[in-house]
Design a protein around this motif. Structure first.
Motif, PDB file in Angstrom:
ATOM      1  N   THR A 191       0.725  -1.078   0.013  1.00  0.00           N
ATOM      2  CA  THR A 191      -0.006  -0.058  -0.106  1.00  0.00           C
ATOM      3  C   THR A 191       0.684   1.200   0.051  1.00  0.00           C
ATOM      4  O   THR A 191       0.432   2.117  -0.852  1.00  0.00           O
ATOM      5  N   ALA A 192       1.745   1.363   0.944  1.00  0.00           N
ATOM      6  CA  ALA A 192       2.529   2.575   1.055  1.00  0.00           C
ATOM      7  C   ALA A 192       3.494   2.735  -0.419  1.00  0.00           C
ATOM      8  O   ALA A 192       3.410   3.989  -0.637  1.00  0.00           O
ATOM      9  N   TYR A 193       3.955   1.747  -0.704  1.00  0.00           N
ATOM     10  CA  TYR A 193       4.806   1.892  -2.050  1.00  0.00           C
ATOM     11  C   TYR A 193       3.981   2.349  -3.163  1.00  0.00           C
ATOM     12  O   TYR A 193       4.150   3.314  -3.940  1.00  0.00           O
ATOM     13  N   ALA A 194       2.764   1.744  -3.389  1.00  0.00           N
ATOM     14  CA  ALA A 194       1.695   1.998  -4.376  1.00  0.00           C
ATOM     15  C   ALA A 194       1.280   3.707  -4.420  1.00  0.00           C
ATOM     16  O   ALA A 194       1.247   4.209  -5.331  1.00  0.00           O
ATOM     17  N   VAL A 195       1.059   4.131  -3.149  1.00  0.00           N
ATOM     18  CA  VAL A 195       0.789   5.127  -2.869  1.00  0.00           C
ATOM     19  C   VAL A 195       1.831   6.121  -3.003  1.00  0.00           C
ATOM     20  O   VAL A 195       1.571   7.241  -3.716  1.00  0.00           O
ATOM     21  N   TRP A 196       2.968   6.083  -2.649  1.00  0.00           N
ATOM     22  CA  TRP A 196       4.138   6.751  -2.826  1.00  0.00           C
ATOM     23  C   TRP A 196       4.436   7.036  -4.210  1.00  0.00           C
ATOM     24  O   TRP A 196       4.714   8.064  -4.654  1.00  0.00           O
ATOM     25  N   THR A 197       4.367   5.850  -5.073  1.00  0.00           N
ATOM     26  CA  THR A 197       4.822   6.200  -6.492  1.00  0.00           C
ATOM     27  C   THR A 197       3.539   6.720  -7.203  1.00  0.00           C
ATOM     28  O   THR A 197       3.573   7.445  -8.024  1.00  0.00           O
ATOM     29  N   GLY A 198       2.372   6.372  -6.694  1.00  0.00           N
ATOM     30  CA  GLY A 198       1.158   7.104  -7.420  1.00  0.00           C
ATOM     31  C   GLY A 198       0.933   8.712  -7.112  1.00  0.00           C
ATOM     32  O   GLY A 198       0.788   9.399  -8.020  1.00  0.00           O
ATOM     33  N   MET A 210      -5.151   8.517  -9.228  1.00  0.00           N
ATOM     34  CA  MET A 210      -5.595   9.212  -8.220  1.00  0.00           C
ATOM     35  C   MET A 210      -6.852   8.274  -7.361  1.00  0.00           C
ATOM     36  O   MET A 210      -6.732   8.431  -6.003  1.00  0.00           O
ATOM     37  N   ALA A 211      -7.746   7.866  -8.262  1.00  0.00           N
ATOM     38  CA  ALA A 211      -8.840   6.973  -7.552  1.00  0.00           C
ATOM     39  C   ALA A 211      -8.135   5.798  -6.880  1.00  0.00           C
ATOM     40  O   ALA A 211      -8.736   5.211  -5.796  1.00  0.00           O
ATOM     41  N   GLY A 212      -7.121   5.021  -7.440  1.00  0.00           N
ATOM     42  CA  GLY A 212      -6.458   3.939  -6.817  1.00  0.00           C
ATOM     43  C   GLY A 212      -5.760   4.547  -5.408  1.00  0.00           C
ATOM     44  O   GLY A 212      -5.856   3.885  -4.590  1.00  0.00           O
ATOM     45  N   ILE A 213      -5.099   5.494  -5.446  1.00  0.00           N
ATOM     46  CA  ILE A 213      -4.623   6.162  -4.447  1.00  0.00           C
ATOM     47  C   ILE A 213      -5.926   6.230  -2.990  1.00  0.00           C
ATOM     48  O   ILE A 213      -5.478   5.850  -2.043  1.00  0.00           O
ATOM     49  N   VAL A 214      -6.744   6.814  -3.543  1.00  0.00           N
ATOM     50  CA  VAL A 214      -7.931   7.151  -2.621  1.00  0.00           C
ATOM     51  C   VAL A 214      -8.352   5.662  -1.948  1.00  0.00           C
ATOM     52  O   VAL A 214      -8.588   5.462  -0.912  1.00  0.00           O
ATOM     53  N   GLY A 215      -8.591   4.749  -2.964  1.00  0.00           N
ATOM     54  CA  GLY A 215      -9.087   3.459  -2.685  1.00  0.00           C
ATOM     55  C   GLY A 215      -8.190   2.770  -1.723  1.00  0.00           C
ATOM     56  O   GLY A 215      -8.953   2.217  -0.678  1.00  0.00           O
ATOM     57  N   LEU A 216      -6.874   2.787  -2.059  1.00  0.00           N
ATOM     58  CA  LEU A 216      -5.881   2.090  -1.168  1.00  0.00           C
ATOM     59  C   LEU A 216      -6.045   2.856   0.062  1.00  0.00           C
ATOM     60  O   LEU A 216      -5.831   2.105   1.457  1.00  0.00           O
ATOM     61  N   LYS A 217      -6.218   4.069   0.348  1.00  0.00           N
ATOM     62  CA  LYS A 217      -6.444   4.906   1.543  1.00  0.00           C
ATOM     63  C   LYS A 217      -7.518   4.184   2.393  1.00  0.00           C
ATOM     64  O   LYS A 217      -7.293   4.019   3.603  1.00  0.00           O
ATOM     65  N   LEU A 218      -8.637   4.307   1.651  1.00  0.00           N
ATOM     66  CA  LEU A 218      -9.748   3.742   2.299  1.00  0.00           C
ATOM     67  C   LEU A 218      -9.905   2.490   2.804  1.00  0.00           C
ATOM     68  O   LEU A 218     -10.790   2.065   3.954  1.00  0.00           O
ATOM     69  N   VAL A 219      -9.238   1.403   2.145  1.00  0.00           N
ATOM     70  CA  VAL A 219      -9.290  -0.122   2.588  1.00  0.00           C
ATOM     71  C   VAL A 219      -8.158  -0.402   3.498  1.00  0.00           C
ATOM     72  O   VAL A 219      -8.217  -1.496   3.900  1.00  0.00           O
ATOM     73  N   THR A 220      -7.398   0.585   3.986  1.00  0.00           N
ATOM     74  CA  THR A 220      -6.097   0.430   4.645  1.00  0.00           C
ATOM     75  C   THR A 220      -6.235   0.711   5.900  1.00  0.00           C
ATOM     76  O   THR A 220      -6.660   1.928   6.367  1.00  0.00           O
ATOM     77  N   PRO A 221      -6.285  -0.008   7.088  1.00  0.00           N
ATOM     78  CA  PRO A 221      -6.328   0.222   8.419  1.00  0.00           C
ATOM     79  C   PRO A 221      -5.398   1.248   8.869  1.00  0.00           C
ATOM     80  O   PRO A 221      -4.317   1.361   8.754  1.00  0.00           O
TER      81      PRO A 221
END
Length: 105
Positions: free
Chosen positions: A57-64, A94-105
């Motif tokens: 999650t962190a890596y995907a958001v960072w690169t996103g 951007m939608a993927g970044i938001v989605g990952l944020k929403l599903v990560t505790p």
């Protein structure tokens, strides 16, 4: 707090990506030094965020964040294409970044 740290890590990733272009193949000293500093800060912040966020999650958001920011600055600073398809693809990232944020505790 880890998400805030990760956000800033992504911003510094944008900084080093844009800086990389300014180095002109590492032939310009000041842009090269600033780019390396931005790289170190970005990776350091990513490392801190990884203490409490899942790696994928962190890596995907960072690169996103880095990707979106770099593309937008490429459009603004370098006149790169801003056609609808390209912007739509950035929207998907951007939608993927938001989605990952929403599903990560």
């Amino acid at each position: 707090m880890a998400w805030v740290i990760l956000f800033f890590a992504g911003l510094f990733e944008v900084g080093w990506a844009i800086g990389l272009k300014q180095t002109e193949g590492f032939t310009r000293l000041v842009p090269t030094v600033l780019t390396v500093i931005s790289m170190v800060i970005s990776l350091g912040l990513l490392g801190l965020a990884l203490k409490s966020l899942p790696l994928g999650t962190a890596y995907a958001v960072w690169t996103g964040i880095g990707t979106v920011g770099t593309v937008l600055l490429g459009i603004l600073l370098y006149g790169e294409s801003s056609d609808v398809i390209r912007l739509a693809c950035i929207g998907l990232i951007m939608a993927g970044i938001v989605g990952l944020k929403l599903v990560t505790p």
